[in-house]
Design an enzyme around this catalytic site. Structure first.
Site, PDB file in Angstrom:
ATOM      1  N   ASN A   1       0.853  -1.192   0.000  1.00 12.13           N
ATOM      2  CA  ASN A   1       0.000   0.000   0.000  1.00 12.13           C
ATOM      3  C   ASN A   1       0.894   1.249   0.000  1.00 12.13           C
ATOM      4  O   ASN A   1       1.517   1.579   1.004  1.00 12.13           O
ATOM      5  CB  ASN A   1      -0.903  -0.056   1.241  1.00 12.13           C
ATOM      6  CG  ASN A   1      -1.824   1.143   1.359  1.00 12.13           C
ATOM      7  OD1 ASN A   1      -1.480   2.235   0.975  1.00 12.13           O
ATOM      8  ND2 ASN A   1      -2.991   0.899   1.925  1.00 12.13           N
TER       9      ASN A   1
ATOM     10  N   ASP B   1      -0.752  -3.680  10.120  1.00  7.90           N
ATOM     11  CA  ASP B   1      -2.089  -4.156   9.775  1.00  7.90           C
ATOM     12  C   ASP B   1      -3.043  -3.179  10.423  1.00  7.90           C
ATOM     13  O   ASP B   1      -2.926  -2.876  11.618  1.00  7.90           O
ATOM     14  CB  ASP B   1      -2.356  -5.587  10.230  1.00  7.90           C
ATOM     15  CG  ASP B   1      -3.555  -6.154   9.479  1.00  7.90           C
ATOM     16  OD1 ASP B   1      -3.482  -6.262   8.241  1.00  7.90           O
ATOM     17  OD2 ASP B   1      -4.592  -6.439  10.119  1.00  7.90           O
ATOM     18  N   SER B   2      -3.958  -2.677   9.636  1.00  6.61           N
ATOM     19  CA  SER B   2      -4.794  -1.603  10.149  1.00  6.61           C
ATOM     20  C   SER B   2      -6.209  -1.728   9.631  1.00  6.61           C
ATOM     21  O   SER B   2      -6.484  -2.531   8.736  1.00  6.61           O
ATOM     22  CB  SER B   2      -4.185  -0.250   9.763  1.00  6.61           C
ATOM     23  OG  SER B   2      -3.831  -0.245   8.401  1.00  6.61           O
TER      24      SER B   2
ATOM     25  N   PHE C   1      -6.224   8.357   2.029  1.00  2.00           N
ATOM     26  CA  PHE C   1      -6.643   7.186   1.245  1.00  2.00           C
ATOM     27  C   PHE C   1      -7.749   6.466   2.016  1.00  2.00           C
ATOM     28  O   PHE C   1      -8.105   6.845   3.133  1.00  2.00           O
ATOM     29  CB  PHE C   1      -5.450   6.251   0.972  1.00  2.00           C
ATOM     30  CG  PHE C   1      -4.929   5.520   2.188  1.00  2.00           C
ATOM     31  CD1 PHE C   1      -4.084   6.138   3.089  1.00  2.00           C
ATOM     32  CD2 PHE C   1      -5.301   4.187   2.447  1.00  2.00           C
ATOM     33  CE1 PHE C   1      -3.603   5.469   4.213  1.00  2.00           C
ATOM     34  CE2 PHE C   1      -4.827   3.511   3.557  1.00  2.00           C
ATOM     35  CZ  PHE C   1      -3.979   4.160   4.450  1.00  2.00           C
ATOM     36  N   GLY C   2      -8.253   5.419   1.415  1.00  2.00           N
ATOM     37  CA  GLY C   2      -9.204   4.539   2.102  1.00  2.00           C
ATOM     38  C   GLY C   2     -10.428   5.273   2.641  1.00  2.00           C
ATOM     39  O   GLY C   2     -11.091   6.029   1.934  1.00  2.00           O
TER      40      GLY C   2
ATOM     41  N   ASP D   1     -10.560   7.654   4.741  1.00  2.19           N
ATOM     42  CA  ASP D   1     -10.249   9.004   5.248  1.00  2.19           C
ATOM     43  C   ASP D   1     -11.338  10.043   4.991  1.00  2.19           C
ATOM     44  O   ASP D   1     -11.617  10.861   5.869  1.00  2.19           O
ATOM     45  CB  ASP D   1      -8.913   9.507   4.664  1.00  2.19           C
ATOM     46  CG  ASP D   1      -7.715   8.885   5.371  1.00  2.19           C
ATOM     47  OD1 ASP D   1      -7.895   8.249   6.417  1.00  2.19           O
ATOM     48  OD2 ASP D   1      -6.588   9.063   4.866  1.00  2.19           O
TER      49      ASP D   1
ATOM     50  N   HIS E   1      -3.893   6.884  14.004  1.00  2.00           N
ATOM     51  CA  HIS E   1      -3.648   5.571  14.602  1.00  2.00           C
ATOM     52  C   HIS E   1      -2.228   5.095  14.283  1.00  2.00           C
ATOM     53  O   HIS E   1      -1.496   4.605  15.125  1.00  2.00           O
ATOM     54  CB  HIS E   1      -4.692   4.575  14.071  1.00  2.00           C
ATOM     55  CG  HIS E   1      -4.879   4.613  12.574  1.00  2.00           C
ATOM     56  ND1 HIS E   1      -5.070   5.779  11.875  1.00  2.00           N
ATOM     57  CD2 HIS E   1      -4.862   3.624  11.628  1.00  2.00           C
ATOM     58  CE1 HIS E   1      -5.186   5.521  10.589  1.00  2.00           C
ATOM     59  NE2 HIS E   1      -5.054   4.207  10.414  1.00  2.00           N
TER      60      HIS E   1
HETATM   61  P1  ITT Z   1      -0.734  -4.048   3.004  1.00  2.00           P
HETATM   62  O1  ITT Z   1      -1.374  -5.252   3.658  1.00  2.00           O
HETATM   63  O2  ITT Z   1      -0.017  -4.376   1.737  1.00  2.00           O
HETATM   64  O3  ITT Z   1       0.091  -3.239   3.968  1.00  2.00           O
HETATM   65  P2  ITT Z   1      -3.481  -3.104   2.823  1.00  2.00           P
HETATM   66  O4  ITT Z   1      -4.099  -1.791   2.400  1.00  2.00           O
HETATM   67  O5  ITT Z   1      -4.066  -4.367   2.242  1.00  2.00           O
HETATM   68  O6  ITT Z   1      -1.912  -3.019   2.536  1.00  2.00           O
HETATM   69  P3  ITT Z   1      -4.398  -3.836   5.479  1.00  2.00           P
HETATM   70  O7  ITT Z   1      -4.641  -5.265   5.189  1.00  2.00           O
HETATM   71  O8  ITT Z   1      -3.745  -3.470   6.777  1.00  2.00           O
HETATM   72  O9  ITT Z   1      -3.482  -3.156   4.380  1.00  2.00           O
HETATM   73  O10 ITT Z   1      -5.779  -3.038   5.356  1.00  2.00           O
HETATM   74  C1  ITT Z   1      -5.824  -1.719   5.713  1.00  2.00           C
HETATM   75  C2  ITT Z   1      -7.132  -1.100   5.211  1.00  2.00           C
HETATM   76  O11 ITT Z   1      -7.728  -0.347   6.292  1.00  2.00           O
HETATM   77  C3  ITT Z   1      -6.860  -0.074   4.119  1.00  2.00           C
HETATM   78  O12 ITT Z   1      -6.881  -0.657   2.831  1.00  2.00           O
HETATM   79  C4  ITT Z   1      -7.982   0.922   4.344  1.00  2.00           C
HETATM   80  O13 ITT Z   1      -9.174   0.421   3.788  1.00  2.00           O
HETATM   81  C5  ITT Z   1      -8.122   0.921   5.858  1.00  2.00           C
HETATM   82  N1  ITT Z   1      -7.203   1.903   6.473  1.00  2.00           N
HETATM   83  C6  ITT Z   1      -6.133   1.630   7.274  1.00  2.00           C
HETATM   84  N2  ITT Z   1      -5.504   2.755   7.613  1.00  2.00           N
HETATM   85  C7  ITT Z   1      -6.172   3.759   7.021  1.00  2.00           C
HETATM   86  C8  ITT Z   1      -6.003   5.155   6.983  1.00  2.00           C
HETATM   87  O14 ITT Z   1      -4.982   5.743   7.587  1.00  2.00           O
HETATM   88  N3  ITT Z   1      -6.875   5.863   6.282  1.00  2.00           N
HETATM   89  C9  ITT Z   1      -7.899   5.281   5.640  1.00  2.00           C
HETATM   90  N4  ITT Z   1      -8.132   3.982   5.596  1.00  2.00           N
HETATM   91  C10 ITT Z   1      -7.264   3.209   6.288  1.00  2.00           C
END
Ligand code: ITT
Length: 202
Positions: free
Chosen positions: A9, A70-71, A153-154, A156, A181
């Site tokens: 990501n 992981d978030s 992103f996501g 936000d 976070h």
């Molecule tokens: P990696 O596993 O490759 O690191 P990923 O995006 O798949 O990337 P996760 O499995 O940890 O990562 O999922 C995190 C999701 O949670 C992310 O795609 C967003 O949908 C949401 N998310 C996490 N942190 C965020 C943020 O700071 N702002 C907005 N959305 C967030």
């Protein structure tokens, strides 16, 4: 020994690098792309901690010091969902536009006083010798009824952190990275990391 951030990501990678350097943690950190890692890491844990460790260990087994985030977003009115499934809430591959549309629909009709949510970030660090640690950061706020802002992103554009009158997507990159976070988890990481490195590396 090389440090590898086990993430695909690019937004997360940029945030993590910036927050670590703000915390005086000036390590040179490569990404999965930098080391030519193209395998899919199966995140089949049941907690943020388990999934962060799965990702960090995937690169630690190759001889690197693995660091992973992981978030996700945990919404009270949805019993903590989407949680660890935040990236794939509306299906795979991850589509932030579809995820936001799905969560808006799920929250339709729910009044503002019941739209509490928290972003969670768990940072894991794994050494090739099998040692590891995790740290967690949370940022609490509310889910708005419409998208606001273009940054980040996501989720936000839907998340308004407590104490603010705007969403994460309306903050600058640096403002978000002071209160998020991920900022909280990485501040804790930067405190524990030097001792961990000293203990496990010559
Ligand atoms: P990696 O596993 O490759 O690191 P990923 O995006 O798949 O990337 P996760 O499995 O940890 O990562 O999922 C995190 C999701 O949670 C992310 O795609 C967003 O949908 C949401 N998310 C996490 N942190 C965020 C943020 O700071 N702002 C907005 N959305 C967030």
């Amino acid at each position: 020994m090389k440090f590898v951030l086990a993430s695909n990501n690019k937004h997360k990678i940029a945030e993590i690098k910036s927050i670590l350097s703000q915390n005086g943690c000036d390590i040179e950190i490569s990404s999965l792309a930098d080391i030519g890692y193209t395998e899919e890491i199966v995140e089949d844990g049941t907690t943020f901690e388990e999934n962060a460790l799965i990702k960090a260990r995937a690169v630690a087994t190759l001889g690197y010091i693995g660091i992973a985030d992981d978030s996700g977003l945990c919404v009270e009115a949805l019993n903590g969902e989407p949680g660890i499934y935040s990236a794939r809430y509306a299906g795979e591959p991850c589509d932030h536009t579809k995820n936001n549309a799905k969560i808006l629909k799920a929250l339709e009709g729910i009044p503002m006083d019941r739209r509490g949510a928290a972003f969670v970030s768990v940072i894991a660090c794994a050494h090739p010798n099998g040692s590891c640690f995790t740290v967690r950061g949370e940022c609490h706020g509310v889910m708005l009824e419409a998208l606001q802002g273009e940054g980040g992103f996501g989720y936000d554009p839907l998340f308004q952190p407590d104490g603010y009158a705007c969403t994460f997507a309306e903050l600058t990159f640096d403002e978000k990275n002071k209160i998020s976070h991920r900022a909280k988890a990485l501040t804790a990481f930067a405190e524990s990391f030097p001792a961990f490195l000293k203990k496990h590396t010559f």
